[in-house]
Scaffold this motif. Structure first.
Motif, short mmCIF file in Angstrom:
data_model
loop_
_atom_site.label_atom_id
_atom_site.label_comp_id
_atom_site.label_asym_id
_atom_site.label_seq_id
_atom_site.Cartn_x
_atom_site.Cartn_y
_atom_site.Cartn_z
N ILE A 1 5.03 10.57 -6.83
CA ILE A 1 3.94 10.85 -5.84
C ILE A 1 3.03 12.06 -5.84
O ILE A 1 4.04 13.18 -5.98
CB ILE A 1 4.19 10.32 -4.16
CG1 ILE A 1 4.83 9.03 -4.53
CG2 ILE A 1 2.51 10.54 -3.58
CD1 ILE A 1 5.11 9.06 -2.87
N ASP A 2 2.19 11.96 -6.83
CA ASP A 2 1.49 13.60 -7.06
C ASP A 2 -0.30 13.69 -6.09
O ASP A 2 -0.33 12.95 -6.12
CB ASP A 2 0.83 13.85 -8.22
CG ASP A 2 0.70 15.28 -9.10
OD1 ASP A 2 0.94 16.25 -7.87
OD2 ASP A 2 0.30 15.18 -10.58
N ASP A 3 0.08 14.44 -5.32
CA ASP A 3 -1.03 14.80 -4.67
C ASP A 3 -1.55 16.08 -4.54
O ASP A 3 -1.73 16.97 -4.88
CB ASP A 3 -0.74 15.11 -3.14
CG ASP A 3 -1.97 14.88 -2.28
OD1 ASP A 3 -3.21 14.98 -2.62
OD2 ASP A 3 -1.59 15.07 -0.92
N PRO A 4 -2.34 16.40 -6.03
CA PRO A 4 -2.86 17.33 -6.52
C PRO A 4 -3.97 17.93 -5.69
O PRO A 4 -3.80 19.43 -5.86
CB PRO A 4 -3.53 17.05 -7.82
CG PRO A 4 -3.92 15.86 -7.60
CD PRO A 4 -2.76 14.89 -6.72
N HIS A 5 -4.76 18.08 -5.15
CA HIS A 5 -6.10 17.78 -3.99
C HIS A 5 -5.30 18.00 -3.00
O HIS A 5 -6.59 18.61 -1.89
CB HIS A 5 -6.45 17.47 -4.24
CG HIS A 5 -7.33 16.85 -5.53
ND1 HIS A 5 -8.11 17.56 -6.39
CD2 HIS A 5 -7.19 15.48 -6.36
CE1 HIS A 5 -8.17 17.18 -7.57
NE2 HIS A 5 -8.08 15.60 -8.07
N GLY A 6 -4.06 18.15 -2.25
CA GLY A 6 -4.30 18.08 -1.52
C GLY A 6 -4.61 16.66 0.43
O GLY A 6 -5.08 17.66 0.86
N CYS B 1 0.78 -1.06 0.23
CA CYS B 1 -0.17 -0.21 0.18
C CYS B 1 0.95 1.35 -0.08
O CYS B 1 1.46 1.36 -1.10
CB CYS B 1 -0.54 0.06 1.31
SG CYS B 1 -2.17 1.14 0.92
N GLY B 2 1.02 2.20 1.16
CA GLY B 2 2.26 3.03 1.11
C GLY B 2 3.48 2.40 1.06
O GLY B 2 3.99 3.85 -0.33
N GLY B 3 3.62 2.21 1.16
CA GLY B 3 5.44 1.48 1.27
C GLY B 3 5.16 1.23 -0.01
O GLY B 3 6.40 1.33 -1.29
N TYR B 4 4.35 0.05 -0.96
CA TYR B 4 4.06 -0.03 -2.76
C TYR B 4 4.08 1.32 -3.23
O TYR B 4 5.30 1.97 -3.88
CB TYR B 4 3.32 -0.45 -3.18
CG TYR B 4 2.85 -0.71 -4.28
CD1 TYR B 4 3.87 -0.78 -4.95
CD2 TYR B 4 1.51 -0.37 -5.13
CE1 TYR B 4 3.66 -0.94 -6.60
CE2 TYR B 4 2.01 0.18 -5.82
CZ TYR B 4 2.13 -0.14 -7.14
OH TYR B 4 2.24 -0.51 -8.88
N GLN B 5 3.60 2.27 -3.00
CA GLN B 5 3.80 4.14 -3.72
C GLN B 5 4.87 4.39 -3.16
O GLN B 5 5.75 5.89 -4.46
CB GLN B 5 2.61 4.68 -3.22
CG GLN B 5 0.79 4.15 -2.96
CD GLN B 5 0.10 4.94 -2.66
OE1 GLN B 5 0.38 5.97 -2.02
NE2 GLN B 5 -1.20 4.69 -2.47
N MET B 6 5.79 4.40 -2.30
CA MET B 6 6.82 4.70 -2.47
C MET B 6 7.78 4.26 -2.87
O MET B 6 8.51 5.12 -3.89
CB MET B 6 7.54 4.49 -1.07
CG MET B 6 6.71 5.18 0.21
SD MET B 6 7.17 5.25 1.63
CE MET B 6 6.13 5.21 2.93
N LEU B 7 7.87 3.36 -3.74
CA LEU B 7 8.69 2.54 -4.05
C LEU B 7 8.68 2.82 -6.02
O LEU B 7 9.25 3.09 -7.52
CB LEU B 7 8.47 0.49 -4.41
CG LEU B 7 8.32 0.11 -3.70
CD1 LEU B 7 8.26 -1.34 -3.93
CD2 LEU B 7 9.95 0.24 -2.81
N GLY B 8 7.67 3.94 -6.10
CA GLY B 8 7.40 4.83 -7.96
C GLY B 8 8.45 5.48 -8.06
O GLY B 8 9.78 6.35 -7.78
N GLY B 9 7.79 6.13 -9.53
CA GLY B 9 9.15 7.16 -9.90
C GLY B 9 8.63 8.55 -9.23
O GLY B 9 9.28 9.66 -8.25
N ASP C 1 3.92 5.87 -11.43
CA ASP C 1 3.80 7.00 -10.74
C ASP C 1 2.22 6.50 -9.87
O ASP C 1 1.36 5.65 -10.21
CB ASP C 1 3.72 7.62 -11.38
CG ASP C 1 5.08 8.52 -12.34
OD1 ASP C 1 6.60 8.51 -11.14
OD2 ASP C 1 4.85 8.15 -14.04
N VAL C 2 2.06 7.75 -9.36
CA VAL C 2 0.37 7.52 -8.03
C VAL C 2 0.45 8.96 -7.94
O VAL C 2 1.03 10.00 -8.26
CB VAL C 2 1.24 6.89 -6.73
CG1 VAL C 2 0.15 7.21 -5.67
CG2 VAL C 2 2.01 5.72 -6.40
#
Length: 506
Positions: free
Chosen positions: A346-351, A336-344, A368-369
């Motif tokens: 992490i975009d949080d456009p909506h905060g 989950c979050g640990g998987y997301q860290m592995l990518g290129g 990417d995430v």
């Protein structure tokens, strides 16, 4: 048999969750139609129910103890901390905004109506409901807006027992003090005490328990021993020494050593419990780069705040150690979050987590995430490493694949996760609870690290969890006054219980 009971605690992690699970299992084994209930939970350990909502993992486990499928009815309000001062609010399984500690107080009156109505409805559907408090009822600064402890007990006329952890020391003072600071109408519902995690000869404790009863007019209904074989899901904290489970010795010459990074906002850390159910697999939480030395498998678990936990991973030096581990060809698993860290990126456009922005990942996978406003919840099934698997999803992040080889193929043929040999990743929680998949992962770890390790072909994580629930029920049956418990559940708190004045009162 019909009725209800509230299990409160002197502190967080006093043993409320496991005692509720044990009582539920004890009753269910006798054929009683029993259900669990926790009005308000605060935890980042959660599961997705079959009715499509999110509840605390402890209540899901308690449901299993009752022989029921987890349901949002068992945990109507869930708070998921995102920082020391803010939490996401989940009501009836769905996100309903975020609150600070102060602003949450304004929502409490409406939430009290929700939880009391939910408890009343549950009591019409089941013969017995065993409720779990939150934190401690002795938090009198919060009593005016309480919806989970004596506020719930008063609204539902629930007889209440208070459990204290003697392993922390001072349990008799904790039990007495918890009762003494309550107002008289709350005290009238507290009918007895339970001591948890006692080591030694119970006869040595008897004089103290007798004095406690003389001071309060309430009996201690039992003393639960410290059970070294008990490793069931932790709700409030991880093991003090960082170790997970009680694994049997290895079947080959070597142990497999698993290092799980204890992120500041770790969520669903219990995903790794299944690894510790295997003979020869040593699982430990770590917080320093040096603790990764010699690890055969490193796990990056879920996170409630992926971006800030990734920043901590870098500032602590662990990111460098994790990258060195992976680039040396040693196994790494992100969940989950640990998987997301592995990518290129992490975009949080909506905060969703913090200020809007794009952040660099560890760059170990071609994906990417992007964070969506709405949370993705589900109970997917599919195939991974040649095994049929099931899991559950709880995340805002959505993967944007750029050629990453998937770990999972969902039932509808969609790719999910990452498999590049020594680096694996998935959004799915619970994957390791699939026995065949877990064995394939451990076989790969052993092959990549050259360990003389043989997987067990008989370990069943579901059976191991059932055995843990039965152990809890055995402890309840053997060490508690079950006749008194039945009396409380069916008849409520006895009339005329003594009011204990707080220290210094005239």
């Amino acid at each position: 048999m019909q009725g209800a009971l509230l299990v409160a605690g002197t502190t967080s992690d006093a043993g409320k969750s496991v005692l509720v699970a044990g009582i539920c299992r004890w009753l269910a084994r006798q054929g009683v139609d029993v259900a669990p209930f926790k009005a308000q939970n605060m935890s980042n350990n959660s599961v997705v129910t079959l009715d499509g909502g999110e509840i605390g993992r402890a209540q899901a486990l308690q449901a299993v103890a009752c022989g029921l499928a987890p349901s949002v009815a068992f945990n109507p309000v869930l708070l998921k901390p995102g920082s020391d001062r803010t939490s996401q609010v989940v009501v009836h399984g769905r996100v309903d905004g975020s609150v600070s500690a102060m602003s949450y107080r304004e929502r409490k009156p409406a939430l009290l109506e929700i939880v009391t109505a939910g408890l009343a409805r549950l009591r019409t559907q089941h013969d017995v409901v065993i409720c779990e408090g939150a934190g401690s009822p002795a938090e009198i600064n919060l009593r005016a807006t309480d919806i989970a402890n004596m506020g719930l007990a008063r609204a539902g006329s629930l007889p209440t027992i208070v459990v204290g952890d003697i392993d922390r020391g001072g349990v008799l003072a904790h039990l007495f003090g918890t009762l003494a600071v309550l107002e008289p109408d709350d005290q009238a519902l507290v009918a007895g005490f339970v001591v948890n995690k006692f080591r030694g000869d119970p006869a040595l404790l008897e004089p103290g328990l007798a004095q406690l009863e003389r001071l309060t007019g309430r009996p201690t209904l039992g003393v639960l021993p410290y059970a070294t074989d008990l490793w069931i899901d932790a709700e409030d904290s991880l093991g003090h020494d960082g170790a997970v489970g009680r694994p049997a010795p290895p079947l080959g010459r070597d142990w497999l050593r698993v290092a799980v990074v204890r992120l500041p906002r770790v969520s669903n850390g219990t995903d790794v419990d299944a690894l510790a159910s295997e003979p020869g697999v040593s699982v430990r939480y770590v917080t320093a780069p040096s603790e990764l030395v010699g690890a055969d498998l490193v796990v990056l678990p879920g996170s409630k705040t992926t971006v800030s936990d990734l920043a901590w991973l870098r500032s602590s030096g662990l990111a460098v150690a994790v990258l060195a581990h992976a680039r040396a060809g040693r196994p790494l698993l992100g969940i989950c979050g640990g998987y997301q860290m592995l990518g290129g990126t992490i975009d949080d456009p909506h905060g969703v987590e913090a200020a809007p922005g794009r952040h660099a990942g560890l760059g170990l996978g071609e994906f990417d995430v992007v964070f969506d406003v709405d949370k993705h919840l589900g109970n997917p099934v599919g195939e991974a490493l040649g095994e049929t698997v099931a899991g559950y999803e709880i995340h805002h992040g959505r993967e944007l694949r750029r050629g990453a080889a998937p770990l999972v193929t969902t039932a509808d043929g969609a790719p999910e996760g990452l498999d590049v040999g020594n680096v694996l990743g998935t959004h799915w929680h619970g994957l390791l609870e699939n026995d065949g998949f877990r064995r394939r992962v451990l076989e790969r770890v052993a092959a990549l690290t050259g360990r003389d390790f043989r997987v067990s072909t008989t370990t069943s994580f579901a059976a191991a969890r059932t055995a843990q629930l039965d152990l809890l029920a055995d402890l309840v049956e053997e060490h508690l006054d079950t006749a008194a418990l039945r009396e409380l559940i069916e008849r409520g708190a006895p009339a005329g219980l003594r009011v204990v004045p707080p220290a210094g009162a005239p």
